[in-house]
Motif scaffolding. Structure first.
Motif, short mmCIF file in Angstrom:
data_model
loop_
_atom_site.label_atom_id
_atom_site.label_comp_id
_atom_site.label_asym_id
_atom_site.label_seq_id
_atom_site.Cartn_x
_atom_site.Cartn_y
_atom_site.Cartn_z
N UNK A 1 7.22 -22.55 -6.06
CA UNK A 1 6.24 -23.29 -5.26
C UNK A 1 5.27 -22.35 -4.55
N UNK A 2 5.76 -21.28 -3.95
CA UNK A 2 4.88 -20.45 -3.13
C UNK A 2 4.01 -19.51 -3.95
N UNK A 3 4.00 -19.65 -5.25
CA UNK A 3 3.07 -18.89 -6.10
C UNK A 3 1.83 -19.68 -6.49
N UNK A 4 1.77 -20.95 -6.10
CA UNK A 4 0.70 -21.83 -6.59
C UNK A 4 0.00 -22.57 -5.46
N UNK A 5 -1.32 -22.72 -5.63
CA UNK A 5 -2.04 -23.66 -4.80
C UNK A 5 -1.60 -25.08 -5.16
N UNK A 6 -1.77 -25.99 -4.21
CA UNK A 6 -1.41 -27.39 -4.42
C UNK A 6 -2.57 -28.27 -3.96
N UNK A 7 -2.64 -29.43 -4.55
CA UNK A 7 -3.78 -30.32 -4.33
C UNK A 7 -3.32 -31.76 -4.17
N UNK A 8 -4.02 -32.51 -3.32
CA UNK A 8 -3.91 -33.96 -3.29
C UNK A 8 -5.16 -34.55 -3.94
N UNK A 9 -4.94 -35.55 -4.77
CA UNK A 9 -6.03 -36.28 -5.40
C UNK A 9 -5.74 -37.77 -5.23
N UNK A 10 -6.75 -38.61 -5.46
CA UNK A 10 -6.54 -40.05 -5.33
C UNK A 10 -7.35 -40.81 -6.36
N UNK A 11 -6.89 -42.01 -6.63
CA UNK A 11 -7.61 -42.89 -7.55
C UNK A 11 -7.67 -44.28 -6.94
N UNK A 12 -8.88 -44.68 -6.61
CA UNK A 12 -9.12 -46.00 -6.05
C UNK A 12 -9.20 -47.04 -7.18
N UNK A 13 -8.98 -48.31 -6.86
CA UNK A 13 -9.04 -49.35 -7.90
C UNK A 13 -10.37 -49.32 -8.65
N UNK A 14 -10.30 -49.24 -9.96
CA UNK A 14 -11.50 -49.28 -10.79
C UNK A 14 -12.31 -48.01 -10.80
N UNK A 15 -11.79 -46.93 -10.20
CA UNK A 15 -12.53 -45.67 -10.13
C UNK A 15 -11.74 -44.54 -10.76
N UNK A 16 -12.39 -43.43 -10.95
CA UNK A 16 -11.73 -42.27 -11.52
C UNK A 16 -10.95 -41.46 -10.49
N UNK A 17 -10.20 -40.49 -10.99
CA UNK A 17 -9.43 -39.61 -10.13
C UNK A 17 -10.38 -38.70 -9.37
N UNK A 18 -10.18 -38.56 -8.06
CA UNK A 18 -11.03 -37.65 -7.30
C UNK A 18 -10.18 -36.73 -6.44
N UNK A 19 -10.71 -35.54 -6.28
CA UNK A 19 -10.06 -34.51 -5.46
C UNK A 19 -10.17 -34.87 -3.99
N UNK A 20 -9.09 -34.62 -3.23
CA UNK A 20 -9.08 -34.90 -1.80
C UNK A 20 -8.99 -33.62 -0.98
N UNK A 21 -7.99 -32.78 -1.27
CA UNK A 21 -7.78 -31.57 -0.50
C UNK A 21 -6.88 -30.62 -1.27
N UNK A 22 -7.02 -29.34 -0.96
CA UNK A 22 -6.19 -28.31 -1.58
C UNK A 22 -5.73 -27.32 -0.55
N UNK A 23 -4.63 -26.63 -0.88
CA UNK A 23 -4.10 -25.59 0.00
C UNK A 23 -3.56 -24.46 -0.86
N UNK A 24 -3.88 -23.22 -0.48
CA UNK A 24 -3.36 -22.09 -1.23
C UNK A 24 -1.98 -21.69 -0.67
N UNK A 25 -1.30 -20.75 -1.31
CA UNK A 25 0.06 -20.43 -0.89
C UNK A 25 0.18 -19.92 0.54
N UNK A 26 -0.88 -19.33 1.07
CA UNK A 26 -0.82 -18.79 2.43
C UNK A 26 -1.41 -19.72 3.47
#
Length: 121
Positions: A29-54
């Motif tokens: 886990x601590x070697x990778x950045x992680x991201x939250x994404x979301x998909x609203x009804x009838x819409x495509x996947x969109x990026x919300x936020x990211x965090x790097x290992x540090x």
């Protein structure tokens, strides 16, 4: 095998708060950045936020100041605190494993099954 399991979604009124969690396994886990994404009804996947290992963070403009991404590397867990929720935040929220220490979100990233967030007015 990479596994990502989100939890914490639900129904909340406009202006309310929710806390999402994502339990990660199957990789360092601590070697990778992680991201939250979301998909609203009838819409495509969109990026919300990211965090790097540090702990360095990035947010899409519409959530900056309202959402907070964080991680606990000892617990292999990613978090997203959602405050001051709006109806347009209604979506399925996914956590995703980035391919390196540096976030570069694409819809092809491995992600979990998602957790539903519904904001009612």
């Amino acid at each position: 095998e990479v596994q990502l399991v989100e939890s914490g979604g639900g129904l909340v009124q406009t202006g309310g708060s929710l806390g999402l969690s994502c339990a990660a396994s199957g990789f360092t886990f601590n070697n990778y950045a992680m991201t939250w994404a979301r998909q609203a009804p009838g819409k495509g996947l969109e990026w919300v936020a990211s965090i790097n290992p540090t702990g360095g963070t990035m947010y899409r403009a519409s959530v900056r100041g309202r959402f907070t991404i964080s991680r606990d590397n000892a617990k292999n867990t990613l978090y997203l605190q959602l405050n001051s929720l709006k109806s347009e935040d209604t979506a399925i929220y996914y956590c995703a494993k980035e391919n390196s220490r540096y976030p570069a979100f694409t819809s092809s990233l491995v992600r979990g099954q998602g957790t539903q967030v519904t904001v009612s007015s």
